[in-house]
Structures are given as structure tokens and as C-alpha cells.
Design a protein around this motif. Sequence first.
Motif, PDB file in Angstrom:
ATOM      1  N   TYR A  65      -6.487   2.475   2.915  1.00 21.69           N
ATOM      2  CA  TYR A  65      -6.535   3.942   2.864  1.00 21.69           C
ATOM      3  C   TYR A  65      -5.412   4.551   3.695  1.00 21.69           C
ATOM      4  O   TYR A  65      -4.698   5.446   3.236  1.00 21.69           O
ATOM      5  CB  TYR A  65      -7.888   4.441   3.377  1.00 21.69           C
ATOM      6  CG  TYR A  65      -7.977   5.942   3.429  1.00 21.69           C
ATOM      7  CD1 TYR A  65      -8.320   6.666   2.288  1.00 21.69           C
ATOM      8  CD2 TYR A  65      -7.700   6.643   4.597  1.00 21.69           C
ATOM      9  CE1 TYR A  65      -8.385   8.051   2.310  1.00 21.69           C
ATOM     10  CE2 TYR A  65      -7.760   8.019   4.633  1.00 21.69           C
ATOM     11  CZ  TYR A  65      -8.101   8.714   3.492  1.00 21.69           C
ATOM     12  OH  TYR A  65      -8.157  10.087   3.529  1.00 21.69           O
ATOM     13  N   ARG A  66      -5.258   4.061   4.903  1.00 15.18           N
ATOM     14  CA  ARG A  66      -4.262   4.633   5.812  1.00 15.18           C
ATOM     15  C   ARG A  66      -2.861   4.558   5.216  1.00 15.18           C
ATOM     16  O   ARG A  66      -2.117   5.541   5.206  1.00 15.18           O
ATOM     17  CB  ARG A  66      -4.299   3.898   7.156  1.00 15.18           C
ATOM     18  CG  ARG A  66      -3.273   4.409   8.154  1.00 15.18           C
ATOM     19  CD  ARG A  66      -3.361   3.684   9.490  1.00 15.18           C
ATOM     20  NE  ARG A  66      -4.681   3.851  10.065  1.00 15.18           N
ATOM     21  CZ  ARG A  66      -5.502   2.834  10.386  1.00 15.18           C
ATOM     22  NH1 ARG A  66      -5.127   1.594  10.179  1.00 15.18           N
ATOM     23  NH2 ARG A  66      -6.672   3.060  10.912  1.00 15.18           N
ATOM     24  N   TYR A  67      -2.479   3.393   4.705  1.00 16.85           N
ATOM     25  CA  TYR A  67      -1.106   3.231   4.244  1.00 16.85           C
ATOM     26  C   TYR A  67      -0.893   3.714   2.815  1.00 16.85           C
ATOM     27  O   TYR A  67       0.210   4.113   2.463  1.00 16.85           O
ATOM     28  CB  TYR A  67      -0.636   1.798   4.474  1.00 16.85           C
ATOM     29  CG  TYR A  67      -0.572   1.538   5.961  1.00 16.85           C
ATOM     30  CD1 TYR A  67       0.337   2.230   6.743  1.00 16.85           C
ATOM     31  CD2 TYR A  67      -1.470   0.699   6.591  1.00 16.85           C
ATOM     32  CE1 TYR A  67       0.381   2.060   8.119  1.00 16.85           C
ATOM     33  CE2 TYR A  67      -1.432   0.514   7.957  1.00 16.85           C
ATOM     34  CZ  TYR A  67      -0.503   1.204   8.718  1.00 16.85           C
ATOM     35  OH  TYR A  67      -0.467   1.037  10.076  1.00 16.85           O
ATOM     36  N   TRP A  68      -1.932   3.734   1.995  1.00 16.25           N
ATOM     37  CA  TRP A  68      -1.810   4.330   0.667  1.00 16.25           C
ATOM     38  C   TRP A  68      -1.549   5.826   0.815  1.00 16.25           C
ATOM     39  O   TRP A  68      -0.650   6.378   0.190  1.00 16.25           O
ATOM     40  CB  TRP A  68      -3.090   4.090  -0.140  1.00 16.25           C
ATOM     41  CG  TRP A  68      -3.004   4.525  -1.574  1.00 16.25           C
ATOM     42  CD1 TRP A  68      -2.705   3.740  -2.631  1.00 16.25           C
ATOM     43  CD2 TRP A  68      -3.235   5.850  -2.095  1.00 16.25           C
ATOM     44  NE1 TRP A  68      -2.729   4.495  -3.787  1.00 16.25           N
ATOM     45  CE2 TRP A  68      -3.055   5.784  -3.491  1.00 16.25           C
ATOM     46  CE3 TRP A  68      -3.572   7.062  -1.520  1.00 16.25           C
ATOM     47  CZ2 TRP A  68      -3.208   6.906  -4.309  1.00 16.25           C
ATOM     48  CZ3 TRP A  68      -3.718   8.174  -2.347  1.00 16.25           C
ATOM     49  CH2 TRP A  68      -3.535   8.083  -3.725  1.00 16.25           C
ATOM     50  N   THR A  69      -2.347   6.481   1.672  1.00 16.84           N
ATOM     51  CA  THR A  69      -2.166   7.928   1.842  1.00 16.84           C
ATOM     52  C   THR A  69      -0.839   8.236   2.538  1.00 16.84           C
ATOM     53  O   THR A  69      -0.214   9.257   2.249  1.00 16.84           O
ATOM     54  CB  THR A  69      -3.327   8.569   2.633  1.00 16.84           C
ATOM     55  OG1 THR A  69      -3.505   7.894   3.870  1.00 16.84           O
ATOM     56  CG2 THR A  69      -4.614   8.522   1.830  1.00 16.84           C
ATOM     57  N   ARG A  70      -0.399   7.356   3.405  1.00 15.34           N
ATOM     58  CA  ARG A  70       0.905   7.568   4.038  1.00 15.34           C
ATOM     59  C   ARG A  70       2.017   7.488   2.988  1.00 15.34           C
ATOM     60  O   ARG A  70       2.943   8.295   2.999  1.00 15.34           O
ATOM     61  CB  ARG A  70       1.151   6.547   5.148  1.00 15.34           C
ATOM     62  CG  ARG A  70       2.443   6.810   5.896  1.00 15.34           C
ATOM     63  CD  ARG A  70       2.655   5.881   7.055  1.00 15.34           C
ATOM     64  NE  ARG A  70       1.689   6.177   8.107  1.00 15.34           N
ATOM     65  CZ  ARG A  70       1.607   5.500   9.243  1.00 15.34           C
ATOM     66  NH1 ARG A  70       2.416   4.486   9.470  1.00 15.34           N
ATOM     67  NH2 ARG A  70       0.725   5.819  10.153  1.00 15.34           N
ATOM     68  N   TYR A 122      -8.951   3.251  -1.937  1.00 19.34           N
ATOM     69  CA  TYR A 122      -9.490   2.600  -0.740  1.00 19.34           C
ATOM     70  C   TYR A 122     -10.433   3.547  -0.007  1.00 19.34           C
ATOM     71  O   TYR A 122     -10.261   4.751  -0.018  1.00 19.34           O
ATOM     72  CB  TYR A 122      -8.352   2.154   0.183  1.00 19.34           C
ATOM     73  CG  TYR A 122      -7.404   1.218  -0.533  1.00 19.34           C
ATOM     74  CD1 TYR A 122      -7.737  -0.112  -0.732  1.00 19.34           C
ATOM     75  CD2 TYR A 122      -6.206   1.685  -1.060  1.00 19.34           C
ATOM     76  CE1 TYR A 122      -6.889  -0.962  -1.420  1.00 19.34           C
ATOM     77  CE2 TYR A 122      -5.355   0.841  -1.748  1.00 19.34           C
ATOM     78  CZ  TYR A 122      -5.703  -0.480  -1.930  1.00 19.34           C
ATOM     79  OH  TYR A 122      -4.864  -1.310  -2.622  1.00 19.34           O
ATOM     80  N   CYS A 178      -7.150   8.084  -3.853  1.00 18.77           N
ATOM     81  CA  CYS A 178      -6.948   6.813  -3.170  1.00 18.77           C
ATOM     82  C   CYS A 178      -8.062   5.828  -3.531  1.00 18.77           C
ATOM     83  O   CYS A 178      -9.243   6.153  -3.428  1.00 18.77           O
ATOM     84  CB  CYS A 178      -6.912   7.030  -1.657  1.00 18.77           C
ATOM     85  SG  CYS A 178      -6.665   5.504  -0.729  1.00 18.77           S
ATOM     86  N   ARG A 184       0.833  -1.212   0.000  1.00 16.20           N
ATOM     87  CA  ARG A 184       0.000   0.000   0.000  1.00 16.20           C
ATOM     88  C   ARG A 184       0.864   1.258   0.000  1.00 16.20           C
ATOM     89  O   ARG A 184       0.545   2.222  -0.680  1.00 16.20           O
ATOM     90  CB  ARG A 184      -0.958   0.025   1.191  1.00 16.20           C
ATOM     91  CG  ARG A 184      -1.978  -1.082   1.233  1.00 16.20           C
ATOM     92  CD  ARG A 184      -2.825  -1.160  -0.030  1.00 16.20           C
ATOM     93  NE  ARG A 184      -3.540  -2.410  -0.095  1.00 16.20           N
ATOM     94  CZ  ARG A 184      -3.135  -3.482  -0.779  1.00 16.20           C
ATOM     95  NH1 ARG A 184      -2.013  -3.466  -1.447  1.00 16.20           N
ATOM     96  NH2 ARG A 184      -3.844  -4.588  -0.782  1.00 16.20           N
ATOM     97  N   GLN A 241      -9.967   0.444   5.347  1.00 17.27           N
ATOM     98  CA  GLN A 241      -9.344   1.463   6.191  1.00 17.27           C
ATOM     99  C   GLN A 241      -7.833   1.283   6.229  1.00 17.27           C
ATOM    100  O   GLN A 241      -7.078   2.254   6.188  1.00 17.27           O
ATOM    101  CB  GLN A 241      -9.920   1.422   7.600  1.00 17.27           C
ATOM    102  CG  GLN A 241     -11.353   1.896   7.670  1.00 17.27           C
ATOM    103  CD  GLN A 241     -11.921   1.803   9.075  1.00 17.27           C
ATOM    104  OE1 GLN A 241     -11.196   1.696  10.052  1.00 17.27           O
ATOM    105  NE2 GLN A 241     -13.241   1.844   9.162  1.00 17.27           N
ATOM    106  N   PHE A 242      -7.389   0.033   6.310  1.00 17.64           N
ATOM    107  CA  PHE A 242      -5.969  -0.280   6.299  1.00 17.64           C
ATOM    108  C   PHE A 242      -5.349   0.210   4.998  1.00 17.64           C
ATOM    109  O   PHE A 242      -4.315   0.881   4.993  1.00 17.64           O
ATOM    110  CB  PHE A 242      -5.791  -1.799   6.443  1.00 17.64           C
ATOM    111  CG  PHE A 242      -4.364  -2.272   6.455  1.00 17.64           C
ATOM    112  CD1 PHE A 242      -3.666  -2.361   7.649  1.00 17.64           C
ATOM    113  CD2 PHE A 242      -3.726  -2.664   5.285  1.00 17.64           C
ATOM    114  CE1 PHE A 242      -2.357  -2.821   7.669  1.00 17.64           C
ATOM    115  CE2 PHE A 242      -2.425  -3.117   5.295  1.00 17.64           C
ATOM    116  CZ  PHE A 242      -1.740  -3.204   6.494  1.00 17.64           C
ATOM    117  N   ARG A 268     -11.964   5.226   3.154  1.00 14.39           N
ATOM    118  CA  ARG A 268     -11.592   5.618   4.514  1.00 14.39           C
ATOM    119  C   ARG A 268     -12.586   5.111   5.560  1.00 14.39           C
ATOM    120  O   ARG A 268     -12.222   4.844   6.696  1.00 14.39           O
ATOM    121  CB  ARG A 268     -11.520   7.145   4.564  1.00 14.39           C
ATOM    122  CG  ARG A 268     -11.168   7.705   5.881  1.00 14.39           C
ATOM    123  CD  ARG A 268     -11.117   9.220   5.786  1.00 14.39           C
ATOM    124  NE  ARG A 268     -10.771   9.794   7.055  1.00 14.39           N
ATOM    125  CZ  ARG A 268     -10.726  11.079   7.294  1.00 14.39           C
ATOM    126  NH1 ARG A 268     -10.989  11.934   6.338  1.00 14.39           N
ATOM    127  NH2 ARG A 268     -10.410  11.523   8.481  1.00 14.39           N
TER     128      ARG A 268
END
Length: 70
Positions: free
Chosen positions: A42-47, A30, A28, A11, A39-40, A32
Motif C-alpha cells: 500500500y505504502r509504495y503503490w500509493t507513493r 493492497y 490500490c 510497487r 502495508q508495504f 493499508r
Amino acid sequence: MQLDRQTFQDRLNEGKAAYAQGDPSDACPYNRFGDAEEQFGYRYWTRGWSMARSAAESQPQRPAAASTGQ
């Protein structure tokens, strides 16, 4: 999907690749507010996207080569 280190790294890399392609942060794929897997993702793709942006912004800008007009 298993929420493990390999998926986390995948991700992050997806987000970094998206930034490199010029995609905006809201592109993204995924959700949010979806289930745990979404959610997982989304969190790590955006990170990953944010990490790539920060790295690009921290590199010094090279001035454009001055044209001599000759």
C-alpha cells in the motif's frame, strides 16, 4: 514476499501504471491495515501513484490548437 528494493520498485511501478491508466488513488490493491506485506504494498503503490500524478501536473499544459474554421 520479501520486502526489498526490487519489490519496492515493483510497487512504485504498479502505482505509476495505475495512474497512467486513469485509476483513482483509492484503487490500490493492497490493504493499508493488513499485515506487513500489505502495508508495504500500500505504502509504495500509493507513493508511485502520487509520483506519477505530480509528474503529470508539473508538465506545462499545451493550449489546444486554434481552429481557423476554414
